[in-house]
Design an enzyme around this catalytic site. Structure first.
Site, PDB file in Angstrom:
ATOM      1  N   GLU A   1     -50.562  32.567   4.825  1.00  0.00           N
ATOM      2  CA  GLU A   1     -51.094  33.263   3.672  1.00  0.00           C
ATOM      3  C   GLU A   1     -50.557  34.436   3.463  1.00  0.00           C
ATOM      4  O   GLU A   1     -51.035  35.517   2.749  1.00  0.00           O
ATOM      5  CB  GLU A   1     -52.710  33.419   3.910  1.00  0.00           C
ATOM      6  CG  GLU A   1     -53.131  33.607   5.072  1.00  0.00           C
ATOM      7  CD  GLU A   1     -54.709  33.534   5.197  1.00  0.00           C
ATOM      8  OE1 GLU A   1     -55.342  33.197   4.274  1.00  0.00           O
ATOM      9  OE2 GLU A   1     -55.051  33.579   6.460  1.00  0.00           O
TER      10      GLU A   1
ATOM     11  N   ASP B   1     -54.812  33.818  -0.843  1.00  0.00           N
ATOM     12  CA  ASP B   1     -54.275  35.083   0.142  1.00  0.00           C
ATOM     13  C   ASP B   1     -52.634  35.097  -0.230  1.00  0.00           C
ATOM     14  O   ASP B   1     -52.520  36.272  -0.352  1.00  0.00           O
ATOM     15  CB  ASP B   1     -54.661  35.081   1.269  1.00  0.00           C
ATOM     16  CG  ASP B   1     -56.008  35.876   1.683  1.00  0.00           C
ATOM     17  OD1 ASP B   1     -56.326  36.523   0.970  1.00  0.00           O
ATOM     18  OD2 ASP B   1     -56.869  35.047   2.565  1.00  0.00           O
TER      19      ASP B   1
ATOM     20  N   CYS C   1     -54.656  24.284   1.377  1.00  0.00           N
ATOM     21  CA  CYS C   1     -55.988  24.575   1.344  1.00  0.00           C
ATOM     22  C   CYS C   1     -56.537  25.836   0.306  1.00  0.00           C
ATOM     23  O   CYS C   1     -57.781  25.786   0.060  1.00  0.00           O
ATOM     24  CB  CYS C   1     -56.755  24.602   2.452  1.00  0.00           C
ATOM     25  SG  CYS C   1     -56.287  26.298   3.477  1.00  0.00           S
TER      26      CYS C   1
ATOM     27  N   HIS D   1     -84.406  18.416   1.636  1.00  0.00           N
ATOM     28  CA  HIS D   1     -84.486  16.958   1.907  1.00  0.00           C
ATOM     29  C   HIS D   1     -84.589  15.975   0.890  1.00  0.00           C
ATOM     30  O   HIS D   1     -84.112  15.114   0.629  1.00  0.00           O
ATOM     31  CB  HIS D   1     -85.316  16.742   3.250  1.00  0.00           C
ATOM     32  CG  HIS D   1     -84.353  16.302   4.307  1.00  0.00           C
ATOM     33  ND1 HIS D   1     -84.370  16.832   5.508  1.00  0.00           N
ATOM     34  CD2 HIS D   1     -83.249  15.638   4.489  1.00  0.00           C
ATOM     35  CE1 HIS D   1     -83.589  16.537   6.503  1.00  0.00           C
ATOM     36  NE2 HIS D   1     -82.585  15.655   5.894  1.00  0.00           N
TER      37      HIS D   1
HETATM   38  C1  PEP Z   1     -56.752  31.244   1.330  1.00  0.00           C
HETATM   39  O1  PEP Z   1     -56.378  32.047   1.511  1.00  0.00           O
HETATM   40  O2  PEP Z   1     -55.954  30.556   0.409  1.00  0.00           O
HETATM   41  C2  PEP Z   1     -57.918  30.330   1.846  1.00  0.00           C
HETATM   42  C3  PEP Z   1     -58.191  28.880   1.749  1.00  0.00           C
HETATM   43  O3  PEP Z   1     -58.644  31.056   2.740  1.00  0.00           O
HETATM   44  P1  PEP Z   1     -59.784  31.917   1.950  1.00  0.00           P
HETATM   45  O4  PEP Z   1     -59.979  31.602   0.471  1.00  0.00           O
HETATM   46  O5  PEP Z   1     -61.072  31.554   2.867  1.00  0.00           O
HETATM   47  O6  PEP Z   1     -59.249  33.508   2.338  1.00  0.00           O
HETATM   48 MG    MG Z   2     -57.392  33.558   3.189  1.00  0.00          MG
END
Ligand code: PEP
Ligand code: MG
Length: 581
Positions: free
Chosen positions: A429, A453, A500, A188
């Site tokens: 993915e 992925d 993402c 903290h």
């Molecule tokens: C991905 O596969 O791009 C993803 C965001 O998931 P992770 O990296 O957790 O497999």
């Molecule tokens: Mg993934």
């Protein structure tokens, strides 16, 4: 000059004088009491005084420095009110007939030691809070007043450790940096130092001690180095670094509250990827528009067993409340024997293609339903979206929806509140999901493209094996074309798409993603402001032109006939050649 290296807890460079602070030692001895009932009253009186004091401190700091810092006193109140803590103390006073201060001291140390053994860094860091609040309580039991140190101007406060409440109470007009021998960057005190923008270094070790009291020093909170009696060359270097970092920070901070908009008006959302509650603060600090990926497996990886519904519910609820109505996309368990050998079948030859993610959830419906129950229960506390990983087939969506319906029915029967306005999405993915993107788009509310992925499965490149990097062109066109295919499919249904995977944060690809029409890029929190800066510097112009030039689509318009895409490793974009060359 002496150089001591610790862990960088809060950025910034400070020149000052060391004040080595040591709090008054609290003496607590094991003592038997004649009247345990009376002793219990003494404890209860001290506890209610401490609670009142924490209330007042909370209100004061709320006005002075805001909710983030004040929250520490709220947490301390919760610890004082914690049933387990109170019960331990009461049992010791009444059962063993020991004095109240000793009972508090022993109970707090026992709990602190349990917390200290947790695998979760956040929970470990709460050890300091437990000891901090118990010291406050003991001070009241012993009827002692608080010792408030007086600091000179430009003090570099050094200490063996610093309690969170001590950090909040520091005179910030005089204390310019904090260095501790122990502690962690997630304690903290470190969190508070960061939120209060006080440069800080933790874990400097025992080399730092009271013999340095009064020495000139420089704190480099970016690299975690404390220079004692710095020489002139170091001073010059640190002045330059301070100016440079200050310029960078100032520029980025100016972007808080601004839109992610190009010079010609194209907008995109920037969300954050997080793995745990400790990341939440960075999400807010970096002005994320929402959470685009909460990797829920962090909850599973921290525990020996699957976390129960209550722990999950509490975690999701906290995230949703903290995000105050901004979208939070929680990905259901994405784990397999690659991340935890006890899951799936541990004899899998290739766990990345084994019983993992949604497949594991189908194998273990008990685990899946527990997570869905926790998520739906939490859904009333904010704007939740649930996302399912490693989808290869539209039939999987039908199976997931049937399980969701069961969970709803069960919650209805039990009279438990939940929201039906939760968006349902999937990770894109696998190449199969891309090929099925049209059918999948009909069934869900959004796509989130996991390029990490997708690259692995599309290019047959094991993402864990660094040796394979040389066989794979970065930003491979096959993957970028898949991104466009999936995005086009979901857009045809008027729904949204996010990326993402790590590619989302690559500034060289931002223009391409904008041209494709990606709605959201979800990246680690610290990448948000740099990416916003990048977006705001782009003049997008003709989107088709960008996509043709990058080789994502073939030219369809005569105006593009003069554009030639060179597929060489260097990925040069050459204008002015004939397309049929
Ligand atoms: C991905 O596969 O791009 C993803 C965001 O998931 P992770 O990296 O957790 O497999
Ligand atoms: Mg993934």
């Amino acid at each position: 000059m002496q150089r001591i290296r610790g862990r960088a807890a809060s950025g910034g460079i400070v020149f000052g004088k060391i004040h080595f602070y040591q709090r008054d030692e609290q003496i607590v001895k094991k003592r038997r009491v004649g009247n345990p009932q009376l002793e219990l009253q003494r404890y209860e009186y001290a506890r209610s005084t401490a609670l009142g004091e924490l209330d007042a401190l909370y209100e004061r700091e709320l006005k002075n420095i805001g909710k983030d810092h004040a929250e520490i006193f709220f947490i301390h109140k919760m610890l004082l009110e914690d049933y387990g803590f109170v019960e331990k103390i009461t049992d010791m006073i009444l059962g063993e007939g020991v004095s109240a201060d000793y009972a508090v001291h022993r109970a707090a140390n026992e709990i602190a030691s349990e917390l200290g053994h947790s695998e979760d860094e956040y929970i470990r860091a709460r050890t300091a809070d437990m000891l901090d609040v118990s010291r406050r309580l003991i001070r009241h039991i012993q009827n002692k007043s608080e010792n408030t140190p007086v600091f000179e101007k430009n003090t570099i406060l050094c200490s063996y450790d610093l309690e969170p409440s001590e950090t909040v109470m520091l005179d910030k007009t005089r204390v310019k940096a904090i260095c501790t021998c122990y502690g962690s960057v997630t304690s903290h005190s470190s969190i508070l130092a960061r939120t209060m923008s006080i440069p800080s270094i933790a874990a400097l070790g025992k080399t730092l001690n009271e013999s340095y009291n009064g020495c000139d020093a420089i704190v480099d909170g970016y690299s975690g180095i404390l220079y004692i009696d710095p020489d002139n060359a170091t001073k010059r270097r640190m002045i330059e670094k301070r100016e440079e970092e200050g310029r960078k920070r100032e520029l980025l901070q100016r972007l808080r509250g601004r839109k992610n908009i190009t010079l010609d008006g194209a907008e995109i959302d920037l969300y954050a990827n997080i793995s745990g509650l400790t990341d939440l603060k960075y999400v807010v600090d970096n002005d994320a528009g929402g959470i685009g990926l909460l990797r829920s497996e962090f909850l599973y990886l921290q525990n020996d067993d699957f976390p129960d519904e209550e722990l999950q519910f509490y975690t999701y609820r906290r995230v949703l409340e903290r995000m105050e109505g901004k979208r939070v996309v929680v990905r259901t368990l994405d784990i397999g024997s690659d991340k935890n050998p006890d899951l799936g079948s541990s004899d899998e030859v290739n766990p990345a293609m084994g019983i993992r993610s949604i497949r594991l959830c189908f194998e273990r419906p008990d685990v899946f339903r527990t997570q869905l129950r926790a998520l739906y229960r939490a859904s009333v506390y904010g704007r939740l979206a649930i996302m399912f990983p490693l989808i290869v087939d539209p039939e999987e969506i039908a199976a997931i929806k049937a399980i969701i319906q069961d969970v709803w029915d069960e919650l209805d029967q039990q009279g438990i509140a939940y929201s039906k306005d939760v968006e349902i999405g999937i990770m894109i993915e696998t190449p199969a999901a891309v090929m099925f993107s049209d059918e999948l788009a009909r069934e869900v509310d959004f796509f989130n493209i996991g390029t990490n992925d997708l690259e692995q499965y599309a290019l047959a490149i094991d993402r864990q094996d660094m040796r394979l990097e040389k066989y794979c062109r970065p930003h491979h066109l096959a993957v970028l074309r898949m991104v466009k295919m999936a995005a086009d499919a979901i857009h045809r249904y008027g729904k949204w798409v996010s990326i993402c995977g790590e590619l989302a944060g690559e500034p060289e690809l931002t223009e391409i993603f904008l041209a494709i029409g990606i709605d959201t890029l979800s990246v680690s929190p610290t990448k948000i402001l740099p990416l916003r800066r990048k977006i705001r510097s782009i003049e997008l112009g003709d989107r088709e032109d960008i996509l043709v030039r990058s080789g994502i689509i073939p030219p369809s318009d005569p105006k593009h006939y003069g554009v030639y895409f060179d597929y060489s490793r260097e990925r040069k974009y050459v204008r002015g050649r004939k397309t049929n060359k």
